[in-house]
Design an enzyme around this catalytic site. Structure first.
Site, PDB file in Angstrom:
ATOM      1  N   ASN A 210      75.643  25.235  65.168  1.00 33.12           N
ATOM      2  CA  ASN A 210      75.334  24.111  64.949  1.00 33.12           C
ATOM      3  C   ASN A 210      74.639  23.772  63.650  1.00 33.12           C
ATOM      4  OD1 ASN A 210      72.583  23.845  65.489  1.00 33.12           O
ATOM      5  ND2 ASN A 210      73.480  24.140  67.437  1.00 33.12           N
ATOM      6  N   ASP A 278      74.903  23.877  73.818  1.00 35.52           N
ATOM      7  CA  ASP A 278      74.947  23.312  75.283  1.00 35.52           C
ATOM      8  C   ASP A 278      75.957  24.857  76.206  1.00 35.52           C
ATOM      9  OD1 ASP A 278      74.015  21.136  75.243  1.00 35.52           O
ATOM     10  OD2 ASP A 278      74.861  20.418  74.317  1.00 35.52           O
ATOM     11  N   PRO A 306      71.923  28.436  79.739  1.00 43.01           N
ATOM     12  CA  PRO A 306      71.249  28.304  80.788  1.00 43.01           C
ATOM     13  C   PRO A 306      70.321  26.340  79.434  1.00 43.01           C
ATOM     14  CG  PRO A 306      70.848  30.075  79.164  1.00 43.01           C
ATOM     15  CD  PRO A 306      71.573  30.183  79.525  1.00 43.01           C
ATOM     16  N   ASP A 307      70.163  25.980  80.266  1.00 47.24           N
ATOM     17  CA  ASP A 307      69.141  24.416  79.307  1.00 47.24           C
ATOM     18  C   ASP A 307      67.143  25.465  79.119  1.00 47.24           C
ATOM     19  OD1 ASP A 307      67.761  22.708  79.328  1.00 47.24           O
ATOM     20  OD2 ASP A 307      69.075  20.937  79.511  1.00 47.24           O
ATOM     21  N   ILE A 308      66.595  25.831  78.515  1.00 42.95           N
ATOM     22  CA  ILE A 308      66.122  26.626  78.166  1.00 42.95           C
ATOM     23  C   ILE A 308      64.743  25.660  78.938  1.00 42.95           C
ATOM     24  CG2 ILE A 308      64.209  27.824  76.681  1.00 42.95           C
ATOM     25  CD1 ILE A 308      66.635  28.527  74.863  1.00 42.95           C
ATOM     26  N   PHE A 326      63.151  17.820  72.696  1.00 43.05           N
ATOM     27  CA  PHE A 326      63.658  16.749  71.304  1.00 43.05           C
ATOM     28  C   PHE A 326      64.652  16.546  72.141  1.00 43.05           C
ATOM     29  CE2 PHE A 326      61.105  16.636  67.581  1.00 43.05           C
ATOM     30  CZ  PHE A 326      59.989  17.681  67.704  1.00 43.05           C
ATOM     31  N   LYS A 344      65.197  16.436  82.823  1.00 42.02           N
ATOM     32  CA  LYS A 344      64.519  17.940  82.575  1.00 42.02           C
ATOM     33  C   LYS A 344      63.292  18.187  82.960  1.00 42.02           C
ATOM     34  CE  LYS A 344      68.087  18.636  78.247  1.00 42.02           C
ATOM     35  NZ  LYS A 344      68.830  19.583  77.997  1.00 42.02           N
TER      36      LYS A 344
HETATM   37  O1  C5P Z   1      70.074  18.101  76.389  1.00 37.83           O
HETATM   38  P1  C5P Z   1      69.622  17.580  74.858  1.00 37.83           P
HETATM   39  O2  C5P Z   1      70.493  19.163  74.169  1.00 37.83           O
HETATM   40  O3  C5P Z   1      70.151  16.525  73.963  1.00 37.83           O
HETATM   41  O4  C5P Z   1      68.323  18.069  75.228  1.00 37.83           O
HETATM   42  C1  C5P Z   1      67.566  18.228  74.623  1.00 37.83           C
HETATM   43  C2  C5P Z   1      65.999  19.374  74.218  1.00 37.83           C
HETATM   44  O5  C5P Z   1      66.652  19.879  75.298  1.00 37.83           O
HETATM   45  C3  C5P Z   1      65.783  20.133  73.355  1.00 37.83           C
HETATM   46  O6  C5P Z   1      64.500  19.438  73.505  1.00 37.83           O
HETATM   47  C4  C5P Z   1      66.281  21.081  73.208  1.00 37.83           C
HETATM   48  O7  C5P Z   1      65.809  22.101  72.473  1.00 37.83           O
HETATM   49  C5  C5P Z   1      66.752  21.791  74.664  1.00 37.83           C
HETATM   50  N1  C5P Z   1      67.630  22.601  74.870  1.00 37.83           N
HETATM   51  C6  C5P Z   1      67.581  23.530  75.827  1.00 37.83           C
HETATM   52  N2  C5P Z   1      68.262  23.804  76.154  1.00 37.83           N
HETATM   53  C7  C5P Z   1      69.893  23.436  76.493  1.00 37.83           C
HETATM   54  C8  C5P Z   1      69.966  22.403  75.522  1.00 37.83           C
HETATM   55  C9  C5P Z   1      68.971  21.735  75.084  1.00 37.83           C
HETATM   56  O8  C5P Z   1      66.133  24.153  75.275  1.00 37.83           O
HETATM   57  N3  C5P Z   1      70.619  24.723  77.008  1.00 37.83           N
END
Ligand code: C5P
Length: 407
Positions: A210, A278, A306-308, A326, A344
């Site tokens: 991105n 994502d 994974p969502d960090i 963010f 989250k």
């Molecule tokens: O769900 P979204 O992508 O809009 O959420 C944004 C926030 O989640 C940001 O703080 C981004 O760094 C974090 N994020 C993450 N891992 C992901 C997706 C988003 O840490 N896979």
């Protein structure tokens, strides 16, 4: 002594208030600071280089094109070796040049080249101060994160009355102490920051990514490191340089980013500013995918990354005391950010509007809202550097027990 060991670069502009700089040098030294001076050509019409040199106990720097000066001390080093740059008096002309990013002389070049905070003490005629052009400069400089003290109102040297007097030397010293006093606010704390995009490999030569520039995340790393935090920056590929004093871990994919973050724990604070992809490719090809005549283009199937942020926010012994996410949104910015905070399990969300026309993505400015458990605080439009500094200060205030409106 509030300024023990601090180095101030004092830029003396051309105004009648320049005489107050001689006292300012003394008072800064009385507080333990070392003072080095740049005297502008106009400033030298009001105070002599000899008096400035005698008081500062150092050479006075005047000319950008002086070979000796450049050989002894280049303008870049001059601006970087200080802890703070002070412009006093900040004239309308100097402020307009700073706001426009001009660099035609030693003073403006040092101001443009510096990576240190800048404090200005304006002084001018009341009409010059209230002129829309000067007020535009004031606003631009504010948005750039430049701190300001004064002007005070009163009788002006030109015989008129109103705002335009440079504040007294003692007030400038107080403002310097305030600005530098934050230096240790995050000392002894460890802060983890994610920044930039991730790259998800399709095959050994192609990837999914991105437009994240990493500007905001890197600016946050700089700001927290400037407050004395042990700073770990886990970053995807960006064109940004790693700020001084920051330990960087370079990663490509979201899974690598998560692993690097987990390896950096425990930390007191985690700030997830990265634009993590994502999805990733379900079955990354081991060899470059070949185009063959007549064959249909390959279908890419995706799986969720994974969502960090959510992973770091999960309750547990290793959870940082404060986790900040963010939310880049194109509509319903606040509502979506509030939802995201709950989903989250992070403590704060910095929400910003990235819809077309805002220029946030890749740009230098940002308009954000800080969403916490108790509500939302709207911040004015600022540079990403200023957003970073304010966020770092808000975090320090929170950790050090000061309540703020985001909680
Ligand atoms: O769900 P979204 O992508 O809009 O959420 C944004 C926030 O989640 C940001 O703080 C981004 O760094 C974090 N994020 C993450 N891992 C992901 C997706 C988003 O840490 N896979």
């Amino acid at each position: 002594m509030r300024l023990n060991g601090k180095r101030i670069l004092l830029i003396i502009g051309g105004g009648i208030a320049a005489y107050k700089c001689l006292e300012l040098i003394r008072r800064l030294q009385d507080e333990g600071a070392g003072v080095r001076c740049i005297l502008t050509r106009a400033g030298a019409e009001f105070v002599t280089p000899l008096s400035v040199a005698a008081l500062s106990g150092d050479k006075v720097y005047q000319d950008l094109f002086s070979l000796t000066d450049e050989a002894e001390m280049g303008h870049i080093r001059l601006s970087r070796e200080a802890d703070l740059l002070v412009v006093a008096p900040a004239t309308a002309d100097l402020m307009a040049k700073m706001a426009a990013g001009l660099a035609g002389n030693l003073a403006t070049t040092a101001l443009l080249a510096t990576d240190k905070p800048v404090l200005i003490a304006p002084a001018m005629n009341v009409e010059m101060w209230s002129h829309p052009a000067t007020q535009r400069s004031v606003q631009t400089l504010e948005a750039d994160g430049v701190a300001r003290v004064g002007p005070a109102a009163g009788d002006l040297a030109c015989g008129e009355t109103g705002p335009g007097r440079m504040v007294e030397a003692s007030e400038i010293v107080d403002a310097v102490a305030d600005k530098l006093g934050g230096a240790g606010l995050l000392a002894g704390r460890k802060v983890l920051i994610t920044s930039g995009p991730t790259r998800e490999a399709i095959d050994p030569v192609r990837y999914l990514s991105n437009h994240s520039s990493g500007k905001q995340g890197h600016a946050i790393a700089r700001a927290v490191a400037n407050l004395g935090a042990e700073t770990v920056l886990v970053t995807g590929p960006t064109a940004e340089t790693v700020p001084a004093g920051v330990q960087a871990v370079h990663v490509e994919s979201a899974r690598d980013m998560l692993a690097a973050c987990e390896a950096a724990l425990p930390a007191d604070v985690a700030i997830c500013a990265a634009a993590v992809s994502d999805w990733r490719i379900a079955d990354e090809a081991g060899q470059k995918m070949k185009k063959s005549a007549g064959a249909a283009p390959p279908a890419l199937s995706l799986v969720e990354n994974p969502d960090i942020l959510a992973t770091l926010s999960k309750p547990g012994p290793n959870r940082p005391a404060l986790v900040v996410g963010f939310a880049a949104e194109t509509e319903n910015v606040i509502d979506n950010a509030m939802d995201k905070r709950k989903r989250k399990l992070c403590d704060w969300i910095v929400a910003n509007d990235v819809s077309a026309g805002t220029g946030t993505f890749g740009g230098d400015n940002n308009t954000v809202h800080l969403v916490g458990a108790d509500g939302v605080v709207d911040w004015p439009t600022m540079s990403k550097a200023a957003v970073a500094e304010r966020l770092a200060e808000t975090i320090a205030g929170h950790l050090n027990g000061k309540r703020d409106a985001a909680e």
